[in-house]
Motif scaffolding. Structure first.
Motif, PDB file in Angstrom:
ATOM      1  N   MET A 291       0.836  -1.202   0.000  1.00  0.00           N
ATOM      2  CA  MET A 291       0.000   0.000   0.000  1.00  0.00           C
ATOM      3  C   MET A 291       0.868   1.249   0.000  1.00  0.00           C
ATOM      4  O   MET A 291       0.597   2.214  -0.719  1.00  0.00           O
ATOM      5  CB  MET A 291      -0.933  -0.017   1.214  1.00  0.00           C
ATOM      6  CG  MET A 291      -1.929  -1.172   1.209  1.00  0.00           C
ATOM      7  SD  MET A 291      -2.865  -1.287   2.756  1.00  0.00           S
ATOM      8  CE  MET A 291      -3.718   0.284   2.777  1.00  0.00           C
ATOM      9  N   ILE A 292       1.912   1.241   0.818  1.00  0.00           N
ATOM     10  CA  ILE A 292       2.812   2.403   0.897  1.00  0.00           C
ATOM     11  C   ILE A 292       3.490   2.651  -0.440  1.00  0.00           C
ATOM     12  O   ILE A 292       3.591   3.785  -0.920  1.00  0.00           O
ATOM     13  CB  ILE A 292       3.863   2.190   1.999  1.00  0.00           C
ATOM     14  CG1 ILE A 292       3.196   2.215   3.377  1.00  0.00           C
ATOM     15  CG2 ILE A 292       4.958   3.259   1.927  1.00  0.00           C
ATOM     16  CD1 ILE A 292       4.133   1.876   4.513  1.00  0.00           C
ATOM     17  N   TYR A 293       3.962   1.568  -1.062  1.00  0.00           N
ATOM     18  CA  TYR A 293       4.708   1.714  -2.307  1.00  0.00           C
ATOM     19  C   TYR A 293       3.817   2.010  -3.507  1.00  0.00           C
ATOM     20  O   TYR A 293       4.310   2.464  -4.536  1.00  0.00           O
ATOM     21  CB  TYR A 293       5.523   0.450  -2.583  1.00  0.00           C
ATOM     22  CG  TYR A 293       6.835   0.408  -1.844  1.00  0.00           C
ATOM     23  CD1 TYR A 293       7.917   1.177  -2.262  1.00  0.00           C
ATOM     24  CD2 TYR A 293       6.990  -0.384  -0.716  1.00  0.00           C
ATOM     25  CE1 TYR A 293       9.119   1.151  -1.573  1.00  0.00           C
ATOM     26  CE2 TYR A 293       8.194  -0.419  -0.027  1.00  0.00           C
ATOM     27  CZ  TYR A 293       9.257   0.355  -0.461  1.00  0.00           C
ATOM     28  OH  TYR A 293      10.443   0.335   0.222  1.00  0.00           O
ATOM     29  N   SER A 294       2.523   1.745  -3.402  1.00  0.00           N
ATOM     30  CA  SER A 294       1.652   1.924  -4.566  1.00  0.00           C
ATOM     31  C   SER A 294       0.779   3.166  -4.501  1.00  0.00           C
ATOM     32  O   SER A 294       0.479   3.773  -5.537  1.00  0.00           O
ATOM     33  CB  SER A 294       0.747   0.691  -4.734  1.00  0.00           C
ATOM     34  OG  SER A 294      -0.064   0.501  -3.583  1.00  0.00           O
ATOM     35  N   LEU A 295       0.369   3.584  -3.297  1.00  0.00           N
ATOM     36  CA  LEU A 295      -0.582   4.684  -3.187  1.00  0.00           C
ATOM     37  C   LEU A 295      -0.020   5.999  -3.716  1.00  0.00           C
ATOM     38  O   LEU A 295      -0.738   6.787  -4.333  1.00  0.00           O
ATOM     39  CB  LEU A 295      -1.018   4.854  -1.726  1.00  0.00           C
ATOM     40  CG  LEU A 295      -1.947   3.767  -1.160  1.00  0.00           C
ATOM     41  CD1 LEU A 295      -2.246   4.031   0.305  1.00  0.00           C
ATOM     42  CD2 LEU A 295      -3.251   3.724  -1.959  1.00  0.00           C
ATOM     43  N   ARG A 296       1.283   6.248  -3.478  1.00  0.00           N
ATOM     44  CA  ARG A 296       1.890   7.511  -3.906  1.00  0.00           C
ATOM     45  C   ARG A 296       2.812   7.337  -5.109  1.00  0.00           C
ATOM     46  O   ARG A 296       3.580   8.216  -5.437  1.00  0.00           O
ATOM     47  CB  ARG A 296       2.675   8.111  -2.732  1.00  0.00           C
ATOM     48  CG  ARG A 296       1.808   8.476  -1.532  1.00  0.00           C
ATOM     49  CD  ARG A 296       2.642   9.093  -0.430  1.00  0.00           C
ATOM     50  NE  ARG A 296       3.270  10.327  -0.881  1.00  0.00           N
ATOM     51  CZ  ARG A 296       4.128  11.035  -0.136  1.00  0.00           C
ATOM     52  NH1 ARG A 296       4.444  10.598   1.068  1.00  0.00           N
ATOM     53  NH2 ARG A 296       4.667  12.131  -0.604  1.00  0.00           N
ATOM     54  N   ASN A 297       2.725   6.182  -5.759  1.00  0.00           N
ATOM     55  CA  ASN A 297       3.610   5.903  -6.880  1.00  0.00           C
ATOM     56  C   ASN A 297       2.829   6.025  -8.189  1.00  0.00           C
ATOM     57  O   ASN A 297       1.956   5.202  -8.492  1.00  0.00           O
ATOM     58  CB  ASN A 297       4.201   4.502  -6.740  1.00  0.00           C
ATOM     59  CG  ASN A 297       5.347   4.262  -7.700  1.00  0.00           C
ATOM     60  OD1 ASN A 297       5.186   4.391  -8.905  1.00  0.00           O
ATOM     61  ND2 ASN A 297       6.500   3.910  -7.171  1.00  0.00           N
ATOM     62  N   LYS A 298       3.158   7.047  -8.973  1.00  0.00           N
ATOM     63  CA  LYS A 298       2.429   7.297 -10.214  1.00  0.00           C
ATOM     64  C   LYS A 298       2.671   6.197 -11.247  1.00  0.00           C
ATOM     65  O   LYS A 298       1.768   5.843 -12.009  1.00  0.00           O
ATOM     66  CB  LYS A 298       2.840   8.661 -10.789  1.00  0.00           C
ATOM     67  CG  LYS A 298       2.428   9.840  -9.916  1.00  0.00           C
ATOM     68  CD  LYS A 298       2.864  11.157 -10.545  1.00  0.00           C
ATOM     69  CE  LYS A 298       2.448  12.340  -9.661  1.00  0.00           C
ATOM     70  NZ  LYS A 298       2.887  13.644 -10.239  1.00  0.00           N
ATOM     71  N   GLU A 299       3.889   5.643 -11.281  1.00  0.00           N
ATOM     72  CA  GLU A 299       4.201   4.616 -12.269  1.00  0.00           C
ATOM     73  C   GLU A 299       3.418   3.332 -12.013  1.00  0.00           C
ATOM     74  O   GLU A 299       2.931   2.695 -12.949  1.00  0.00           O
ATOM     75  CB  GLU A 299       5.706   4.330 -12.267  1.00  0.00           C
ATOM     76  CG  GLU A 299       6.543   5.499 -12.782  1.00  0.00           C
ATOM     77  CD  GLU A 299       8.029   5.211 -12.702  1.00  0.00           C
ATOM     78  OE1 GLU A 299       8.431   4.413 -11.833  1.00  0.00           O
ATOM     79  OE2 GLU A 299       8.791   5.779 -13.507  1.00  0.00           O
ATOM     80  N   ILE A 300       3.291   2.963 -10.740  1.00  0.00           N
ATOM     81  CA  ILE A 300       2.505   1.770 -10.409  1.00  0.00           C
ATOM     82  C   ILE A 300       1.027   2.012 -10.698  1.00  0.00           C
ATOM     83  O   ILE A 300       0.338   1.123 -11.223  1.00  0.00           O
ATOM     84  CB  ILE A 300       2.730   1.371  -8.930  1.00  0.00           C
ATOM     85  CG1 ILE A 300       4.140   0.796  -8.755  1.00  0.00           C
ATOM     86  CG2 ILE A 300       1.695   0.351  -8.472  1.00  0.00           C
ATOM     87  CD1 ILE A 300       4.449   0.327  -7.360  1.00  0.00           C
ATOM     88  N   LYS A 301       0.535   3.194 -10.382  1.00  0.00           N
ATOM     89  CA  LYS A 301      -0.864   3.521 -10.691  1.00  0.00           C
ATOM     90  C   LYS A 301      -1.117   3.461 -12.192  1.00  0.00           C
ATOM     91  O   LYS A 301      -2.152   2.944 -12.647  1.00  0.00           O
ATOM     92  CB  LYS A 301      -1.201   4.918 -10.159  1.00  0.00           C
ATOM     93  CG  LYS A 301      -1.314   5.005  -8.650  1.00  0.00           C
ATOM     94  CD  LYS A 301      -1.657   6.416  -8.227  1.00  0.00           C
ATOM     95  CE  LYS A 301      -1.770   6.540  -6.731  1.00  0.00           C
ATOM     96  NZ  LYS A 301      -2.080   7.931  -6.304  1.00  0.00           N
ATOM     97  N   LYS A 302      -0.165   3.983 -12.965  1.00  0.00           N
ATOM     98  CA  LYS A 302      -0.301   3.962 -14.418  1.00  0.00           C
ATOM     99  C   LYS A 302      -0.307   2.534 -14.950  1.00  0.00           C
ATOM    100  O   LYS A 302      -1.129   2.179 -15.806  1.00  0.00           O
ATOM    101  CB  LYS A 302       0.841   4.760 -15.052  1.00  0.00           C
ATOM    102  CG  LYS A 302       0.773   4.831 -16.571  1.00  0.00           C
ATOM    103  CD  LYS A 302       1.951   5.628 -17.126  1.00  0.00           C
ATOM    104  CE  LYS A 302       1.925   5.660 -18.650  1.00  0.00           C
ATOM    105  NZ  LYS A 302       3.094   6.421 -19.196  1.00  0.00           N
ATOM    106  N   SER A 303       0.585   1.699 -14.442  1.00  0.00           N
ATOM    107  CA  SER A 303       0.654   0.304 -14.873  1.00  0.00           C
ATOM    108  C   SER A 303      -0.604  -0.455 -14.478  1.00  0.00           C
ATOM    109  O   SER A 303      -1.092  -1.298 -15.235  1.00  0.00           O
ATOM    110  CB  SER A 303       1.887  -0.375 -14.271  1.00  0.00           C
ATOM    111  OG  SER A 303       3.065   0.254 -14.712  1.00  0.00           O
TER     112      SER A 303
END
Length: 315
Positions: A291-303
């Motif tokens: 959750m920490i690594y994905s919530l504020r990560n634009k690249e993961i959100k985009k993927s």
């Protein structure tokens, strides 16, 4: 002869895990909570592994190490939570000596691995921010594989040493452990043999597993912060800080609980507080990490959005 008899008696022992002694209503609530957390941990970390494995946007060292962190989180949660759910349903559980030592061994591996992996990830952030011109030539795919493999090897090796050390203790019974899994501190506390030598060995191993990685992480982040403060652009500063904030949050949460439980086990937290802290790094941290690594990560959100769009197209 006494040593052989003591080892035979220990090998035949049964350990009683009390778990959480509370009301029936609280047990039902805890069971549902931990079941949801476990399912969320598996799904969240599998999602991270899938995204990094399939997305071209996430083919970088940071995400390579993140997949290994997700594997470690799934491993840790699977070692602890299913048996804890069984303990809740049965208001306690019994484990043979071999099963207890086996759980302890497989619990140690991902915990020790994560200590070293978080150190490697801090080095990766240090190289990316403080030495960006040489980053791609130093932190290569081969280098990443070697670093991750070394972390796993150290995890297995240190876990094996810890397990062999604990298995040499003599347990005379009754082996009642007021805990929810076979951990180092409660096992040492119920042993009837002399534990001073083992406690000294544990201190040496904890220095290698905890203090050396923490020292490297602190030095890395001091250099990172100094470098970031020298940036003239506020946008560059914010971008640099955002790439480190997730990792730094995980480091603080992970190491603070470990140090509290293992550094001063006798004079530190009470038993109930120790249980709560252990729940944090064995049950909740594996859920929180993705959750920490994905919530504020634009690249993961985009993927993730791209994966959802592909699924919609197929359906």
């Amino acid at each position: 002869m006494q040593s052989i008899e003591g080892n035979n008696r220990t090998a035949d022992n049964v350990f009683i895990l009390l778990g959480f002694q509370t009301s029936q209503r609280s047990i039902v609530f805890l069971f549902c909570l931990f079941l949801v957390v476990y399912c969320g941990t598996i799904c969240g970390n599998l999602l991270i592994i899938t995204l990094v494995s399939t997305s071209k946007n996430l083919q970088s060292p940071m995400y390579f190490f993140l997949t290994h962190l997700s594997v470690s989180d799934i491993w840790l949660a699977t070692v602890i939570v299913p048996n804890m759910l069984y303990i809740l349903l049965n208001n306690g559980s019994t484990l043979t000596f071999i099963r207890c030592m086996t759980q302890f061994f497989f619990f140690c591996i991902p915990e020790i691995f994560e200590c070293f992996l978080l150190t490697v990830m801090s080095y990766d952030r240090y190289m990316a921010i403080c030495n960006p011109l040489h980053y791609t030539s130093i932190v290569t795919s081969t280098c990443c594989v070697i670093l991750a493999g070394t972390c796993w090897a150290l995890g297995f090796s240190c876990a094996m040493i810890f397990s062999i050390t604990i298995s040499t203790l003599t347990f005379c019974g009754p082996n009642i452990i007021d805990y929810f899994f076979c951990d180092l501190v409660p096992l040492v506390e119920i042993a009837c043999s002399d534990t001073h030598g083992i406690e000294l060995e544990v201190i040496v191993l904890c220095t290698i597993v905890l203090f050396i990685p923490i020292t490297i992480i602190v030095i890395s982040y001091i250099n990172i912060i100094v470098t970031i403060l020298q940036f003239q652009s506020n946008i560059s500063r914010q971008k640099a800080f955002s790439t480190c904030s997730a990792h730094l949050t995980v480091v603080i949460m992970f190491y603070s609980t470990l140090l509290t439980v293992y550094l001063f086990p006798k004079g530190g937290p009470s038993l109930n507080l120790s249980k709560i802290l252990s729940l944090l790094y064995t049950v909740f941290t594996p859920l929180i990490n993705p959750m920490i690594y994905s919530l504020r990560n634009k690249e993961i959100k985009k993927s993730l959005q791209e994966m959802i769009d592909k699924c919609k197209t197929i359906l």
